[in-house]
Scaffold this motif. Structure first.
Motif, short mmCIF file in Angstrom:
data_model
loop_
_atom_site.label_atom_id
_atom_site.label_comp_id
_atom_site.label_asym_id
_atom_site.label_seq_id
_atom_site.Cartn_x
_atom_site.Cartn_y
_atom_site.Cartn_z
N GLN A 1 41.97 47.08 44.07
CA GLN A 1 41.49 46.53 42.81
C GLN A 1 40.71 45.26 43.09
O GLN A 1 40.84 44.65 44.14
CB GLN A 1 42.64 46.27 41.84
CG GLN A 1 43.60 45.20 42.24
CD GLN A 1 44.70 45.01 41.20
OE1 GLN A 1 44.70 45.62 40.15
NE2 GLN A 1 45.65 44.15 41.49
N ARG B 1 39.82 41.35 42.24
CA ARG B 1 40.52 40.17 41.72
C ARG B 1 39.54 39.02 41.72
O ARG B 1 38.75 38.84 42.63
CB ARG B 1 41.75 39.85 42.56
CG ARG B 1 42.62 38.76 41.95
CD ARG B 1 43.91 38.59 42.71
NE ARG B 1 44.82 39.71 42.58
CZ ARG B 1 45.66 39.89 41.56
NH1 ARG B 1 45.67 39.05 40.55
NH2 ARG B 1 46.46 40.92 41.55
N GLY C 1 46.19 47.03 46.75
CA GLY C 1 47.31 47.09 45.81
C GLY C 1 47.29 45.94 44.83
O GLY C 1 46.25 45.62 44.25
N GLU C 2 48.41 45.28 44.69
CA GLU C 2 48.56 44.16 43.75
C GLU C 2 48.49 42.81 44.47
O GLU C 2 48.83 41.77 43.90
CB GLU C 2 49.90 44.26 43.02
CG GLU C 2 50.11 45.57 42.27
CD GLU C 2 49.24 45.66 41.03
OE1 GLU C 2 49.04 44.63 40.37
OE2 GLU C 2 48.77 46.77 40.73
N ASP C 3 48.07 42.82 45.72
CA ASP C 3 48.05 41.61 46.55
C ASP C 3 47.19 40.51 45.93
O ASP C 3 46.25 40.78 45.19
CB ASP C 3 47.52 41.96 47.93
CG ASP C 3 47.96 40.99 49.01
OD1 ASP C 3 48.56 39.96 48.67
OD2 ASP C 3 47.69 41.27 50.19
N SER C 4 47.51 39.27 46.23
CA SER C 4 46.69 38.14 45.77
C SER C 4 45.86 37.54 46.91
O SER C 4 45.18 36.55 46.71
CB SER C 4 47.55 37.06 45.11
OG SER C 4 48.46 36.52 46.05
N ALA D 1 47.33 34.73 41.60
CA ALA D 1 48.05 35.98 41.35
C ALA D 1 47.98 36.40 39.90
O ALA D 1 48.11 37.58 39.58
CB ALA D 1 49.51 35.83 41.79
N ASP D 2 47.75 35.45 39.01
CA ASP D 2 47.68 35.77 37.58
C ASP D 2 46.24 35.82 37.06
O ASP D 2 45.99 35.87 35.87
CB ASP D 2 48.49 34.78 36.77
CG ASP D 2 48.00 33.35 36.93
OD1 ASP D 2 47.18 33.08 37.82
OD2 ASP D 2 48.44 32.49 36.14
N VAL E 1 41.82 40.89 36.87
CA VAL E 1 41.62 42.00 37.80
C VAL E 1 40.75 43.06 37.12
O VAL E 1 40.68 43.12 35.89
CB VAL E 1 42.95 42.63 38.27
CG1 VAL E 1 43.74 41.65 39.10
CG2 VAL E 1 43.76 43.14 37.11
#
Length: 76
Positions: A4, A6, A26-29, A39-40, A43
């Protein structure tokens, strides 16, 4: 592996808007180029790469393309 996009913010932080888009696994920052991202932060789906008014990280783009499986042409 799912990827994704970011956002990276500029010097003003989130109030200044998105400076650059990076690609993460993935959801990594941590972006594929190694930059630590909020991280917030916003995306987007990986299919939006290159379709944003803001620039996309060249290094992340190169790594992302190398990780994607080769898609054969649908027509012989």
């Amino acid at each position: 592996m799912r990827h994704q996009m970011r956002a990276e913010f500029g010097a003003e932080g989130a109030s200044g808007g998105v400076r650059l888009w990076h690609m993460v696994r993935g959801e990594d920052s941590v972006a594929m180029c190694g930059r630590e991202l909020a991280a917030d932060g916003p995306v987007r789906e990986a299919v939006d790469w290159g379709r944003t008014p803001e620039l996309c990280c060249h290094t992340c783009g190169a790594y992302f393309l190398r990780e994607q499986p080769y898609l054969a042409a649908e027509h012989p």
